[in-house]
Design a protein around this motif. Structure first.
Motif, short mmCIF file in Angstrom:
data_model
loop_
_atom_site.label_atom_id
_atom_site.label_comp_id
_atom_site.label_asym_id
_atom_site.label_seq_id
_atom_site.Cartn_x
_atom_site.Cartn_y
_atom_site.Cartn_z
N TRP A 198 -3.85 -0.92 -5.36
CA TRP A 198 -4.25 0.01 -4.31
C TRP A 198 -4.66 1.35 -4.93
CZ3 TRP A 198 -4.56 -1.22 0.81
CH2 TRP A 198 -3.89 -2.37 1.25
N LEU B 2 -8.80 -0.94 -2.00
CA LEU B 2 -8.10 -1.95 -2.78
C LEU B 2 -9.03 -2.49 -3.85
CD1 LEU B 2 -5.46 -3.75 -2.94
CD2 LEU B 2 -6.73 -5.42 -1.56
N VAL C 203 -10.17 -1.17 3.18
CA VAL C 203 -9.14 -1.92 3.89
C VAL C 203 -9.14 -1.63 5.38
CG1 VAL C 203 -6.66 -2.44 3.94
CG2 VAL C 203 -7.77 -1.99 1.78
N VAL D 23 -4.89 -9.10 3.10
CA VAL D 23 -4.07 -7.94 3.47
C VAL D 23 -3.31 -8.31 4.73
CG1 VAL D 23 -4.07 -5.53 4.19
CG2 VAL D 23 -5.66 -6.29 2.41
N ASP E 131 0.84 -1.19 0.00
CA ASP E 131 0.00 0.00 0.00
C ASP E 131 0.89 1.25 0.00
OD1 ASP E 131 0.91 0.09 2.70
OD2 ASP E 131 -0.93 1.09 3.30
#
Length: 524
Positions: free
Chosen positions: A413, A420, A434, A389, A372
């Protein structure tokens, strides 16, 4: 290298003993005089005869799947049965492989045709009126139902004034990337070339083909880093697909990776700067670090290599995976992650001889990984239909995202927001919050597998491309509304936004083999 008759007799004797055939073993041992052989019994592992036979069958299987030149494996090992391997010689096995491969292709084509016909009928039925009941994947998110279905109103089609088709590649175009500082677009193809297109200067040649600068990829000698010139394609060198490419942060250098296992560095004008030839298998991913002084590549040979960009030498080779490395991504200038068909993800650092972290939560091949913008979270997607994640500082799984119905091919991202996007073979793109791990929107206007997805630089738009449908869709990220569509010839393998978010490029396969550039008119 071959077994002697005495060694073979001993293996048979041991097999009879291990299988409980004590009388047969005694009789055979006496007749073959194995007790007088100079063989150390304890050094021979249990089951050695069966192991040798199995390896022999595997060798036959491999030999039967070699291409005509005998240089590369070119087949599906599931096409041969144990019965085939026991009762047929290699020439006959090769014929069996060819025949069954042709039959499999025919079956796949028939299935695809049936699928397209079914989807067309469903689309016609939907156009004639609202469907009653059914599983509406877009309706899972309550208030997001309208957005998930693409919003109200019809998307605008791309007209001729907004479209530039870059023609010149002779086979499928697999990947494209915009230069971060100039109006240059790089593309890589199965025709063993990459091309650099200047969108401020490109114009059709006399035959209607926009050539760009051609970067030819010919297999170099492994004895040294010698790259044939662009014109020297007559010496028998074997050209290979260009599978991946990436611009350095300043846009002065382009790195390309090829199926021949070689990475190359080119100037923005198309001159070859260096050849990096240490991998022993196709390169599937390569990335520049943030400083632009190192290049990271991942290969089918199970390794990842960090290269010194200035000297084109190996800084460090990482051999932690037990199967092909599919994707790599830098966190910063020294830390990076790799993923593999072995279902694992490794987080590594230059100078260390073991991974900092290893994540093993996926149940199938891990296709892609992305850090990210903060560098704290790592996202991954897999053939197990999940995206995950990971909190890499804590070393733990943060979110396990399970709403896709088929394999997830790639993910991206958003530039700023904790959002996402995942693209799947189930013909959808899903957007995930997220912070909560919740799917907030499903973009479901594609009809076939979605191979590519990308956010615009400001994060307000999303581009996605499908194959074999060949549809480029542009969506509003916040609402999920489908605002623009372009259907080209052939499937789309990759999409990429320019640095200003003004243009989006899409790579197409057969039959057109073009890169289409769509100008995003703000009058939408």
């Amino acid at each position: 290298m071959a077994l002697s008759s005495d060694e073979l007799n001993f293996l048979i004797f041991r097999y009879l003993q291990e299988s409980g055939f004590s009388h047969s073993a005694f009789t055979f041992g006496c007749e073959s005089a194995v007790s007088s052989l100079a063989i150390s019994g304890p050094d021979v592992p249990p089951g050695a005869l069966v192991s040798f036979l199995q390896k022999g069958l595997q060798y036959l299987e491999l030999e039967s799947n070699l291409n005509e030149a005998g240089t590369d494996v070119d087949g599906d090992f599931r096409l041969l049965t144990p019965h085939d391997l026991l009762y047929k010689d290699v020439p006959e096995l090769k014929r069996v492989v060819l025949a069954r491969r042709a039959e499999a292709r025919a079956n796949d084509a028939a299935a695809a045709s049936e699928k397209r016909a079914s989807e067309k009928a469903a689309a016609m039925a939907a156009a004639s009126g609202p469907a009653a009941g059914g599983d509406n994947d877009a309706g899972r998110n309550g208030d997001d139902n309208d957005a998930a279905a693409g919003g109200s109103g019809e998307p605008m089609a791309v007209d001729a004034s907004q479209l530039t088709e870059l023609r010149g590649h002779q086979q499928e175009v697999f990947i494209c990337a915009w230069n971060p500082n100039q109006s240059l677009l790089a593309s890589g193809s199965g025709d063993a070339t990459a091309r650099i297109w200047d969108l401020d200067k490109v114009s059709p040649s006399e035959d209607g083909t926009e050539q760009g600068v051609v970067l030819r990829h010919l297999a170099p000698s492994r004895a040294g880093n010698v790259q044939p010139s662009a014109a020297s394609n007559s010496g028998g060198e074997k050209a290979k697909d260009v599978t991946t490419l990436d611009w350095n942060p300043t846009g002065t250098l382009l790195a390309t990776g090829s199926y021949d296992g070689v990475a190359r560095i080119w100037s923005a004008s198309g001159s070859l700067v260096g050849t990096l030839a240490k991998h022993q298998g196709p390169i599937f991913s390569l990335k520049w670090n943030k400083r632009g002084d190192a290049l990271l590549s991942g290969s089918v040979d199970r390794t990842a290599i960090v290269w010194d960009a200035a000297s084109c030498t190996v800084k460090q080779s990482f051999e932690f995976h037990s199967a092909p490395t599919l994707d790599v991504d830098w966190r910063d200038d020294t830390m990076f992650a790799t993923c593999s068909t072995d279902k694992t993800i490794h987080v590594c650092r230059l100078g260390l001889n073991r991974p900092l972290r290893t994540f093993t939560g996926h149940k199938d091949e891990v296709n892609a990984i992305k850090w990210d913008p903060s560098g704290r979270l790592l996202a991954s997607c897999s053939d197990d239909k999940t995206a995950k994640v990971w909190d890499t500082d804590a070393g733990e799984l943060l979110h396990d995202m399970r709403e896709h119905k088929k394999e997830i091919y790639t993910l991206k991202w958003a530039p700023v927001a904790p959002l996402l996007a995942t693209a799947s073979f189930d013909a959808t793109v899903k957007l995930w919050d997220v912070e909560t791990g919740r799917c907030v929107r499903t973009l479901n206007q594609h009809r076939d597998a979605v191979y590519s997805v990308a956010f615009s630089p400001d994060g307000k738009l999303i581009a996605s491309g499908s194959s074999p449908e060949g549809m480029l869709n542009i969506w509003e990220a916040q609402s999920g509304k489908l605002i623009k569509q372009y259907k080209g010839g052939g499937g789309i393998f990759d999409v990429s936004w320019d640095r200003e978010g003004r243009r989006v490029a899409a790579c197409f396969g057969e039959p057109k083999n073009v890169v289409a550039v769509v100008d995003m008119d703000v009058r939408m």
